[in-house]
Scaffold this active site. Structure first.
Site, PDB file in Angstrom:
ATOM      1  N   LYS A   1      78.002  16.405  43.334  1.00  0.00           N
ATOM      2  CA  LYS A   1      78.304  17.102  44.590  1.00  0.00           C
ATOM      3  C   LYS A   1      77.149  16.857  45.552  1.00  0.00           C
ATOM      4  CE  LYS A   1      80.277  21.170  44.753  1.00  0.00           C
ATOM      5  NZ  LYS A   1      81.405  21.019  45.706  1.00  0.00           N
TER       6      LYS A   1
ATOM      7  N   ASP B   1      83.431  32.982  46.660  1.00  0.00           N
ATOM      8  CA  ASP B   1      84.420  32.067  47.221  1.00  0.00           C
ATOM      9  C   ASP B   1      85.487  31.736  46.186  1.00  0.00           C
ATOM     10  OD1 ASP B   1      85.553  30.575  49.259  1.00  0.00           O
ATOM     11  OD2 ASP B   1      84.473  28.748  48.713  1.00  0.00           O
TER      12      ASP B   1
ATOM     13  N   GLU C   1      80.621  16.757  49.608  1.00  0.00           N
ATOM     14  CA  GLU C   1      81.566  15.835  49.003  1.00  0.00           C
ATOM     15  C   GLU C   1      81.294  15.703  47.513  1.00  0.00           C
ATOM     16  OE1 GLU C   1      81.053  12.256  51.226  1.00  0.00           O
ATOM     17  OE2 GLU C   1      82.235  12.979  52.913  1.00  0.00           O
ATOM     18  N   VAL C   2      82.373  15.522  46.744  1.00  0.00           N
ATOM     19  CA  VAL C   2      82.264  15.437  45.290  1.00  0.00           C
ATOM     20  C   VAL C   2      82.771  14.075  44.827  1.00  0.00           C
ATOM     21  CG1 VAL C   2      82.856  16.519  43.081  1.00  0.00           C
ATOM     22  CG2 VAL C   2      82.676  17.919  45.150  1.00  0.00           C
TER      23      VAL C   2
ATOM     24  N   GLY D   1      86.826  14.896  46.066  1.00  0.00           N
ATOM     25  CA  GLY D   1      87.195  15.884  47.064  1.00  0.00           C
ATOM     26  C   GLY D   1      86.067  16.132  48.039  1.00  0.00           C
TER      27      GLY D   1
ATOM     28  N   GLY E   1      84.740  19.260  51.199  1.00  0.00           N
ATOM     29  CA  GLY E   1      84.967  20.562  51.806  1.00  0.00           C
ATOM     30  C   GLY E   1      83.709  21.048  52.470  1.00  0.00           C
ATOM     31  N   GLY E   2      83.672  22.364  52.717  1.00  0.00           N
ATOM     32  CA  GLY E   2      82.533  22.940  53.414  1.00  0.00           C
ATOM     33  C   GLY E   2      81.242  22.852  52.640  1.00  0.00           C
ATOM     34  N   MET E   3      81.321  22.646  51.326  1.00  0.00           N
ATOM     35  CA  MET E   3      80.113  22.573  50.509  1.00  0.00           C
ATOM     36  C   MET E   3      79.670  21.147  50.233  1.00  0.00           C
ATOM     37  SD  MET E   3      80.294  25.637  47.762  1.00  0.00           S
ATOM     38  CE  MET E   3      80.377  27.320  48.299  1.00  0.00           C
TER      39      MET E   3
END
Length: 322
Positions: A27, A120, A11-12, A5, A7-9
């Protein structure tokens, strides 16, 4: 490595830890971290704190590594769907929702006791193991990433929304922000309690408590709107309805103050589903309007006996009540 996945934090990826012979999640954090020494140091401190959390419902952080200038976290790999995946299939049955909410509350409680705030909490950051247990992801990372650039679609996947105000920076995911977060004000564990209420509402209804087509609409709903309380299933216990309202109280001073209290109420609802205090509101008779036909016959007799008893009238005893 396989992509899990983004997102804003960051890539994983799924990877294999060859030294310990286990599957892990890596991550990779945004490149801006390598360019900001202060932010990088703050993140390292936050990662150390998060590594101290040892709870069955919190995904563990195994390490903070750097390779050729690229910073990444080594985390517990949680197999199974996210809560978002489950909600996409429709409302989750009441018992299943409460069991999941109980585990989420337990995880938040453990973190709050160490002064760690998630910031979050949302369905995308909740996963189910193959055994059906809840695991919370990205615990506390939002705080460490404060100041990151916004993603364009804040309705589902993003973690950081960014809006500079005199009060500070808006941090979180729009649909699950507390009003104080949406206004750019300082937030504490009560922001997590708000998000917890929003997540539980969504589990029961398969609808966001504060939805909208744009970020502006979502934030306006958070600050001024109300969830559609009629969307809750008819069998929702009164204690759960009351808990949701206390979690989603816009005035932070009137909001539920401790997630442990939410856990206790959920456990009470699970342990005593048939008790009088847990009757669904739809099953409670509505009040009759006062008027000529308000009460008559045996009803008036009962009221008079009750008044005699309440006023201490001679000879008035509960056994005489009809």
């Amino acid at each position: 490595m396989a992509t899990l996945g983004a997102g804003g934090m960051g890539e994983v990826y799924r990877a294999r830890d060859t030294r310990l012979g286990r599957e892990v999640a890596l991550k990779f954090l945004p490149n801006l971290f390598a360019q900001d020494a202060q932010r990088l140091q703050r993140f390292k401190r936050e990662a150390q704190i998060l590594a101290s959390l040892n709870h069955p419902h919190i995904a563990a952080i195994y390490g903070l590594e750097e390779h050729r200038g690229v910073l990444f976290l080594v985390m517990e790999l949680v197999e199974g769907p996210t809560l978002s995946d489950r909600i996409a299939q429709g409302p989750i049955p009441l018992d299943d929702s409460l069991f999941s909410a109980q585990q989420i509350a337990q995880a938040l409680e453990a973190a709050h006791e160490k002064n760690i705030v998630h910031r979050d909490l949302k369905p995308a950051n909740v996963k189910f193991t193959t055994e059906g247990k809840v695991k919370l992801l990205d615990f506390g990372l939002a705080k460490a990433l404060e100041g990151e650039a916004a993603e364009s679609n804040l309705s589902s996947s993003p973690t950081i929304s960014h809006a500079h105000t005199q009060a500070g920076t808006v941090l979180g995911t729009a649909a699950y922000m507390s009003p104080e977060q949406a206004k750019g004000k300082e937030t504490d564990k009560r922001g997590d309690i708000w998000a917890f209420g929003a997540v539980l509402y969504e589990m029961l209804t398969a609808k966001q408590a504060f939805g909208g087509e744009t970020v502006t609409e979502m934030l306006a709903g958070v600050v001024r709107g109300e969830p559609d309380w009629s969307a809750l299933p008819n069998e929702t216990p009164a204690i759960v309805r009351r808990l949701l309202r206390r979690c989603l109280e816009k005035d932070v001073k009137q909001r539920l103050r401790d997630i442990g209290d939410a856990r206790l109420e959920i456990e009470e609802a699970l342990a005593n589903p048939a008790s009088g205090g847990l009757v669904a509101l739809s099953a409670v008779p509505t009040a009759q309007p006062l008027g000529a036909d308000f009460c008559s016959g045996r009803c008036w007799q009962a009221w008079l006996r009750w008044l005699e008893l309440a006023c201490g009238a001679p000879g008035a005893t509960p056994s005489r009540m009809q």
